[in-house]
Write a protein that holds these residues in place. Sequence first.
Motif, PDB file in Angstrom:
ATOM      1  N   VAL A  23      39.705  -8.903  37.041  1.00 21.95           N
ATOM      2  CA  VAL A  23      38.903  -7.718  36.739  1.00 21.95           C
ATOM      3  C   VAL A  23      37.601  -8.193  36.109  1.00 21.95           C
ATOM      4  CG1 VAL A  23      38.753  -5.567  35.443  1.00 21.95           C
ATOM      5  CG2 VAL A  23      40.941  -6.269  36.446  1.00 21.95           C
ATOM      6  N   PHE A  24      36.473  -7.812  36.702  1.00 20.73           N
ATOM      7  CA  PHE A  24      35.160  -8.283  36.273  1.00 20.73           C
ATOM      8  C   PHE A  24      34.271  -7.095  35.920  1.00 20.73           C
ATOM      9  CE2 PHE A  24      36.840 -11.080  39.557  1.00 20.73           C
ATOM     10  CZ  PHE A  24      36.739 -12.341  39.000  1.00 20.73           C
ATOM     11  N   LYS A  25      33.515  -7.224  34.834  1.00 15.53           N
ATOM     12  CA  LYS A  25      32.431  -6.298  34.516  1.00 15.53           C
ATOM     13  C   LYS A  25      31.132  -7.055  34.767  1.00 15.53           C
ATOM     14  CE  LYS A  25      30.572  -3.269  30.894  1.00 15.53           C
ATOM     15  NZ  LYS A  25      30.737  -2.791  29.477  1.00 15.53           N
ATOM     16  N   LEU A  26      30.299  -6.509  35.655  1.00 13.37           N
ATOM     17  CA  LEU A  26      29.169  -7.267  36.177  1.00 13.37           C
ATOM     18  C   LEU A  26      27.867  -6.493  35.985  1.00 13.37           C
ATOM     19  CD1 LEU A  26      31.109  -8.131  39.420  1.00 13.37           C
ATOM     20  CD2 LEU A  26      30.779  -9.659  37.460  1.00 13.37           C
ATOM     21  N   TYR A  27      26.797  -7.232  35.684  1.00  6.30           N
ATOM     22  CA  TYR A  27      25.544  -6.604  35.274  1.00  6.30           C
ATOM     23  C   TYR A  27      24.400  -6.796  36.273  1.00  6.30           C
ATOM     24  CZ  TYR A  27      27.793  -5.973  30.767  1.00  6.30           C
ATOM     25  OH  TYR A  27      28.655  -5.587  29.768  1.00  6.30           O
ATOM     26  N   ASN A  28      24.583  -7.634  37.290  1.00  8.34           N
ATOM     27  CA  ASN A  28      23.516  -7.845  38.268  1.00  8.34           C
ATOM     28  C   ASN A  28      24.127  -8.421  39.548  1.00  8.34           C
ATOM     29  OD1 ASN A  28      23.635 -10.825  37.976  1.00  8.34           O
ATOM     30  ND2 ASN A  28      22.725 -10.420  35.956  1.00  8.34           N
ATOM     31  N   TYR A  29      23.295  -8.544  40.584  1.00  8.58           N
ATOM     32  CA  TYR A  29      23.796  -8.999  41.879  1.00  8.58           C
ATOM     33  C   TYR A  29      24.282 -10.438  41.839  1.00  8.58           C
ATOM     34  CZ  TYR A  29      22.238  -4.745  44.210  1.00  8.58           C
ATOM     35  OH  TYR A  29      22.082  -3.441  44.604  1.00  8.58           O
ATOM     36  N   ASP A  30      23.616 -11.293  41.094  1.00 12.85           N
ATOM     37  CA  ASP A  30      24.071 -12.679  41.024  1.00 12.85           C
ATOM     38  C   ASP A  30      25.492 -12.752  40.480  1.00 12.85           C
ATOM     39  OD1 ASP A  30      21.749 -13.688  42.078  1.00 12.85           O
ATOM     40  OD2 ASP A  30      20.823 -14.125  40.127  1.00 12.85           O
ATOM     41  N   GLN A  31      25.758 -12.004  39.409  1.00 12.61           N
ATOM     42  CA  GLN A  31      27.111 -11.986  38.862  1.00 12.61           C
ATOM     43  C   GLN A  31      28.105 -11.394  39.854  1.00 12.61           C
ATOM     44  OE1 GLN A  31      27.121  -9.945  35.093  1.00 12.61           O
ATOM     45  NE2 GLN A  31      25.931 -11.533  34.040  1.00 12.61           N
ATOM     46  N   LEU A  32      27.681 -10.342  40.559  1.00 14.11           N
ATOM     47  CA  LEU A  32      28.558  -9.716  41.539  1.00 14.11           C
ATOM     48  C   LEU A  32      28.919 -10.688  42.649  1.00 14.11           C
ATOM     49  CD1 LEU A  32      30.004  -7.320  42.827  1.00 14.11           C
ATOM     50  CD2 LEU A  32      27.791  -6.522  43.692  1.00 14.11           C
ATOM     51  N   TYR A  33      27.933 -11.381  43.200  1.00 12.96           N
ATOM     52  CA  TYR A  33      28.210 -12.326  44.282  1.00 12.96           C
ATOM     53  C   TYR A  33      29.103 -13.464  43.792  1.00 12.96           C
ATOM     54  CZ  TYR A  33      24.172  -9.975  46.411  1.00 12.96           C
ATOM     55  OH  TYR A  33      23.306  -9.044  46.911  1.00 12.96           O
ATOM     56  N   ASP A  34      28.812 -13.983  42.605  1.00 11.70           N
ATOM     57  CA  ASP A  34      29.611 -15.087  42.075  1.00 11.70           C
ATOM     58  C   ASP A  34      31.064 -14.673  41.887  1.00 11.70           C
ATOM     59  OD1 ASP A  34      27.420 -16.741  42.053  1.00 11.70           O
ATOM     60  OD2 ASP A  34      27.033 -16.537  39.895  1.00 11.70           O
ATOM     61  N   ALA A  35      31.282 -13.467  41.345  1.00 14.04           N
ATOM     62  CA  ALA A  35      32.643 -12.996  41.126  1.00 14.04           C
ATOM     63  C   ALA A  35      33.360 -12.749  42.451  1.00 14.04           C
ATOM     64  CB  ALA A  35      32.622 -11.718  40.284  1.00 14.04           C
ATOM     65  N   TYR A  36      32.685 -12.085  43.364  1.00 15.61           N
ATOM     66  CA  TYR A  36      33.293 -11.780  44.665  1.00 15.61           C
ATOM     67  C   TYR A  36      33.688 -13.057  45.397  1.00 15.61           C
ATOM     68  CZ  TYR A  36      33.604 -10.116  49.513  1.00 15.61           C
ATOM     69  OH  TYR A  36      34.025  -9.853  50.790  1.00 15.61           O
ATOM     70  N   ASN A  37      32.888 -14.096  45.257  1.00 16.87           N
ATOM     71  CA  ASN A  37      33.165 -15.356  45.958  1.00 16.87           C
ATOM     72  C   ASN A  37      34.405 -16.069  45.431  1.00 16.87           C
ATOM     73  OD1 ASN A  37      30.980 -15.011  47.629  1.00 16.87           O
ATOM     74  ND2 ASN A  37      29.599 -16.289  46.410  1.00 16.87           N
ATOM     75  N   THR A  38      34.962 -15.616  44.319  1.00 20.15           N
ATOM     76  CA  THR A  38      36.175 -16.235  43.770  1.00 20.15           C
ATOM     77  C   THR A  38      37.437 -15.456  44.128  1.00 20.15           C
ATOM     78  OG1 THR A  38      36.175 -14.993  41.657  1.00 20.15           O
ATOM     79  CG2 THR A  38      34.826 -17.007  41.781  1.00 20.15           C
TER      80      THR A  38
END
Length: 318
Positions: free
Chosen positions: A149-164
């Motif tokens: 479960v991730f709380k994300l603040y920008n696209y870079d964080q979103l892409y990094d989390a999704y890639n895991t």
Amino acid sequence: MVGREWSWPPAFIEEVNRRNLGVTAEYLQLGGTAMNEPSEYAVIVDRISHEIPYYRTYLKNAVLQGTVVVNNPFWWSADDKFFGASLSDAIGVKHPRTIALPSHSYVEGVVDESLRNLIYPIPWEAHVEAVGGFPVILKPAWGGGFKQVFKLYNYDQLYDAYNTTGTECMMLQECIEWEKYARVMCIGKEHFMVMKFDANAPWPHRYFHEPGFLTPEEGQQVLDGARKLNEALGYDMNTVEFAIKDGIAYAIDFTNPAPDMDINSLTDHYFPWVVNAMADMCIDYALGKRKQSKVTYQWNSLLTASSKPKARSTTTSE
């Protein structure tokens, strides 16, 4: 039927047997199951089949033999958190805006031709806008225990989390910046314990005894939502979580059919209530004083989503 938990199962067994009402509780023992094998149990409480596939297989046969299984293994096998989001919205319980996402990766044998129905790349900007913009929550459609479960603040964080996230089916969800948070322990679709809860606090110290932490209006939203969701899902053992913002209660997580009942989590204040409520319900099932919702093998019968509360209910808000 239990896993690693050490406090609730023996307390429940002791409570059932202590009452001496003609019902005996024990740990179930299995070593293999023949097809259509009769079940010797009137009631089975399932706390672990989501992790042990053989247990789930056994329990489905037990239902066929007339055993009451808490919770129903057919529905538990079918539900997911994205369906829950849609169901919540359909029955009028507030829920964060949610979008199911294609998986990042696939099992061996899935090739480009297998994915011809998918749009590529994922339209991230449209999805983020649809859930209200950053911050957003990324979490699995199946799962629990706050894993991935991730709380994300920008696209870079979103892409990094999704890639895991591998082969998981993930959901993008509106982030409710809550002012209050409640977890409702639900037993038998009619007994409810409303507890102050803070998922950000260090485990296991996440429950707080704070009577009156919700206003009467907030409390009524929470109880009405918990009743509607459990009636629709058919669970006899569940927890429903609500995030409260600006006086509005949003159902955040409510497919928890093996909820945490550890004494270290619930504390000495809430633990006895859960032990007694479960004992009351299971003894009534075993003695035939109550009937579990009739299950047929047509899925539409499981999706009635009735919003009518039970005529009799016991609610505790502490």
